[in-house]
Scaffold this active site. Structure first.
Site, PDB file in Angstrom:
ATOM      1  N   LYS A 116      11.428  -3.643  -9.498  1.00  0.00           N
ATOM      2  CA  LYS A 116      12.202  -2.542  -8.918  1.00  0.00           C
ATOM      3  C   LYS A 116      12.759  -2.931  -7.559  1.00  0.00           C
ATOM      4  O   LYS A 116      13.817  -2.457  -7.143  1.00  0.00           O
ATOM      5  CB  LYS A 116      11.334  -1.290  -8.828  1.00  0.00           C
ATOM      6  CG  LYS A 116      10.914  -0.731 -10.184  1.00  0.00           C
ATOM      7  CD  LYS A 116      10.061   0.509 -10.040  1.00  0.00           C
ATOM      8  CE  LYS A 116       9.683   1.084 -11.406  1.00  0.00           C
ATOM      9  NZ  LYS A 116       8.813   0.191 -12.171  1.00  0.00           N
ATOM     10  N   GLU A 191       9.134   3.565  -0.346  1.00  0.00           N
ATOM     11  CA  GLU A 191      10.463   4.095  -0.092  1.00  0.00           C
ATOM     12  C   GLU A 191      10.357   5.565   0.299  1.00  0.00           C
ATOM     13  O   GLU A 191       9.308   6.196   0.142  1.00  0.00           O
ATOM     14  CB  GLU A 191      11.360   3.952  -1.329  1.00  0.00           C
ATOM     15  CG  GLU A 191      10.937   4.811  -2.506  1.00  0.00           C
ATOM     16  CD  GLU A 191      11.798   4.597  -3.745  1.00  0.00           C
ATOM     17  OE1 GLU A 191      12.560   3.610  -3.774  1.00  0.00           O
ATOM     18  OE2 GLU A 191      11.704   5.409  -4.677  1.00  0.00           O
ATOM     19  N   HIS A 226       4.375  12.073 -11.096  1.00  0.00           N
ATOM     20  CA  HIS A 226       5.525  11.201 -11.317  1.00  0.00           C
ATOM     21  C   HIS A 226       5.667  10.774 -12.768  1.00  0.00           C
ATOM     22  O   HIS A 226       6.361   9.812 -13.072  1.00  0.00           O
ATOM     23  CB  HIS A 226       5.452   9.970 -10.410  1.00  0.00           C
ATOM     24  CG  HIS A 226       5.139  10.299  -8.996  1.00  0.00           C
ATOM     25  ND1 HIS A 226       6.017  10.951  -8.173  1.00  0.00           N
ATOM     26  CD2 HIS A 226       4.004  10.125  -8.274  1.00  0.00           C
ATOM     27  CE1 HIS A 226       5.454  11.147  -6.998  1.00  0.00           C
ATOM     28  NE2 HIS A 226       4.238  10.658  -7.040  1.00  0.00           N
ATOM     29  N   ARG A 285      14.054  -1.114 -22.158  1.00  0.00           N
ATOM     30  CA  ARG A 285      13.281  -0.813 -23.371  1.00  0.00           C
ATOM     31  C   ARG A 285      13.707   0.552 -23.887  1.00  0.00           C
ATOM     32  O   ARG A 285      14.538   1.230 -23.273  1.00  0.00           O
ATOM     33  CB  ARG A 285      11.788  -0.782 -23.038  1.00  0.00           C
ATOM     34  CG  ARG A 285      11.465   0.181 -21.883  1.00  0.00           C
ATOM     35  CD  ARG A 285       9.980   0.350 -21.662  1.00  0.00           C
ATOM     36  NE  ARG A 285       9.665   1.038 -20.421  1.00  0.00           N
ATOM     37  CZ  ARG A 285       9.716   2.342 -20.222  1.00  0.00           C
ATOM     38  NH1 ARG A 285      10.117   3.128 -21.207  1.00  0.00           N
ATOM     39  NH2 ARG A 285       9.395   2.868 -19.063  1.00  0.00           N
TER      40      ARG A 285
END
Length: 651
Positions: A116, A191, A226, A285
């Site tokens: 990421k 982040e 999440h 995917r």
């Protein structure tokens, strides 16, 4: 031409891929851990190969074992499903090195999007807006809250919100351990965290001949820890903002073409209410929530994956969309207890609907890895099923799905079924106000409340008591024809207790007498009770499993626990005992016997179902017992420690 596919996965996604293979005339190969030996996906495969062990690290994450199984079984292709090794570039390369077809994107594309951190940098260079990565050592109070996130994998594992700087390093370490356990890579990054964003993603499909489809968007904003709970297509946010869909599709197509992508993939964005969006990641995917795209396009995405992997081109014209589809993830978990995952037997699992098939008219689809008689363990994700509705409008799809869930027969584990129904019927959801703070905004304590409350529970408890009485009479060795509790002369009422529910009634020559006004008995058998409730005839279906009683009716499902008349003294535990909420492994201990602790202070951490769960002190006091150590396996209900209030700490 692909003739035999091994699915390098388990449960629901393995069954989903097998369903398409059967329609395509392709043989199927399953792999399974010892814990999954009796899993439905093992029985449904043409051939199944055991991977010795239980944990993912011993089994489904061992790429060399999976490839050896494919070769042994004569498979000529490998489908990775999602999770586990599905986004592992090294595994994809090893599959191809073994002479097998990889049903997924090119290795280079997986490498570019597998991190990421690196993928965000690449998208930023391409002009796609991204959230800036932060240096943990430089984070300030003004930048809080921040999100610690695993660089590899997904599904909410290895993710932590940090609102206090003093917690940052601890959460980085915890997220790293979770990520390492789930994905074999403990790399995490930090982040800025956007509290009330919208999670919007675009399904892409590309072939090796240069054709790229953007096959509609999905909104997956309602999440817990999440991890997505409710997903739908199309997005209600995108529907109301002019031009947003085109901008999203352009960004997704840019990302797809930039890495030479092939096959099915998903480009994920975080959006605000004005239609601005930021690139989050690209999942190389098939997504868990792919059924909502299938239902709104009529496509079989797995069939397209196999076709593209075989080198066939996509049609030049991508499909149009129709109607609305909503998917919910039915989990074995208790939302009212901080989403505590559950394990144990599935006594009954019956949700009417199509299985693993694309819906072309209004209806329900069920993609599930369990069935009646299954056992849910602690080694894997606690998702039981994905339940999907399709209808002409969003309101119809939500209502159809809510009613189907409410009428489903699910006995055994505690699930999030009631929460899902409450979300689908909530005015904010129906209005399309579905940001990532949905549970915080509307109150998890409210949304997690049972569907059936008040009189509905009392009627269900009465039905349970009457069914229990009928069961006792049916199994009696003498005088079976006598009513339960019969006396020659009037006596005390029959009394049964189910937790806080106390039922008192008499059954005599004048019928049923109870403190519920206007209730008459029409029929009672050990498993079915019919009551007349103020001229409304209601049927209750009753099932007993040990001390647990499950009552299903149009009023909603009710779970009761029969209170024993006498309590075994050996089953009592000391006040302040910390009991294991589930089977698991102790991964860390943060206190020692004799320590003074405060209410809410972490004592130890358990790992179960690929997540870490904190066990905290129930009150201020002294840790007078500590019965476990790091690495120890514990069973549900085990006394982990005891905190005693009012005790002086040892010198």
């Amino acid at each position: 031409m692909i003739t035999s596919v091994l699915v390098a996965n388990r449960g629901e996604i393995a069954r989903r891929v097998f369903a398409t293979c059967r329609t395509e005339g392709i043989d199927t190969v399953a792999v399974f851990s010892d814990a999954d030996a009796n899993s439905p996906h093992v029985r449904e495969a043409d051939v199944a190969v055991n991977l010795p062990g239980n944990s993912p690290g011993e089994t489904y994450l061992r790429g060399e074992l999976v490839i050896a199984a494919a070769v042994q079984a004569g498979a000529d292709a490998v489908h990775p499903g999602y999770g586990f090794l599905s986004e592992n570039a090294e595994f994809a390369q090893q599959v191809q090195n073994a002479g097998l077809t990889w049903i997924g994107p090119p290795v280079k594309a997986i490498e570019l999007m597998g991190s990421k951190v690196e993928s965000k940098a690449m998208m930023a260079d391409a002009g796609v807006p991204v959230l800036t990565q932060l240096d943990p050592s430089q984070v300030t109070e003004n930048e809080l809250p921040v999100l610690v996130k695993a660089s590899a994998g997904g599904g909410g594992r290895g993710m932590r919100i940090v609102r206090d700087l003093k917690d940052l390093q601890r959460e980085i370490e915890t997220a790293g351990r979770e990520a390492l356990s789930a994905f074999g890579d403990g790399t995490v990054f930090v982040e800025r965290y956007i509290e009330t964003g919208r999670h919007i993603e675009v399904q892409v499909m590309a072939d090796r001949h240069g054709t790229v489809w953007t096959v509609g968007e999905r909104e997956c904003s309602i999440q817990r820890r999440h991890q997505k709970v409710v997903e739908e297509a199309p997005s209600p946010l995108v529907e109301r903002i002019d031009g947003m869909r085109e901008r999203l599709f352009d960004a997704a197509r840019l990302a797809t073409e930039a890495i030479g992508y092939e096959g099915a993939g998903t480009v994920e964005f975080l959006a605000d209410e004005k239609g601005n969006f930021f690139f989050l990641e690209m999942n190389t995917r098939l997504q868990v929530e792919h059924p909502v795209t299938e239902c709104t396009t009529g496509l079989d995405l797995v069939a397209l994956q196999i076709s593209v992997a075989s080198g066939e081109p996509l049609p030049a014209d991508q499909p149009t969309t129709r109607g609305h589809s909503i998917e919910v993830r039915l989990y074995a978990e208790d939302p009212s207890q901080d989403w505590q995952p559950q394990s144990g037997p599935v006594h009954t699992f019956d949700i009417p609907g199509e299985r693993f098939s694309v819906l072309n008219e209004s209806g329900i689809r069920v993609d599930s890895g369990v069935e009646t008689g299954s056992h849910v363990g602690t080694f894997y994700d606690p998702m039981l099923a994905k339940v999907i509705s399709f209808a002409p409008t969003r309101e119809q799809a939500a209502n159809l799905l809510a009613k189907s869930l409410q009428k489903a027969t699910i006995h055994g584990l505690v699930t999030n079924r009631d929460l899902l129904v409450n979300v689908l019927q909530h005015p904010a959801f129906l209005a399309g106000a579905t940001d990532t703070a949905f549970f915080d905004t509307h109150g998890l304590d409210v949304l997690a409340q049972p569907i059936a409350q008040g009189r509905a529970v009392r009627l269900s408890a009465l039905a349970a008591a009457l069914a229990d009485a009928a069961h006792n009479r049916a199994s009696a060795r003498v005088n079976k024809g006598l009513p339960s509790g019969w006396r020659n002369l009037p006596s005390q009422p029959q009394r049964k207790q189910y937790g806080d529910e106390i039922v008192e009634y008499t059954l005599g020559r004048y019928g049923l007498k109870t403190d519920l006004d206007g209730v008459a008995l029409i029929e009672s058998t050990p498993n079915r009770v019919v009551l007349d409730d103020n001229k409304l005839r209601r049927t209750f279906h009753v099932a007993r499993h040990g001390q647990d009683v499950f009552v299903d009716s149009s009023l909603g499902p009710v779970r009761l626990t029969k209170t024993p008349r006498f309590v075994d003294p050996t089953e009592e535990v000391a006040a302040g005992s910390l009991l294991a909420p589930m089977p698991g492994s102790v991964v860390r201990v943060a206190a020692a016997q004799g320590d003074t602790v405060t209410a809410g202070q972490p004592i130890l951490w358990l790992e179960a179902m690929k997540m870490e769960h904190t066990v905290t002190a129930p009150a201020d006091g002294v840790l007078t017992e500590l019965n476990v150590s790091e690495g120890q396996q514990v069973e549900v209900g085990a006394v982990l420690a005891v905190v005693t209030a009012g005790v002086e700490p040892a010198e």
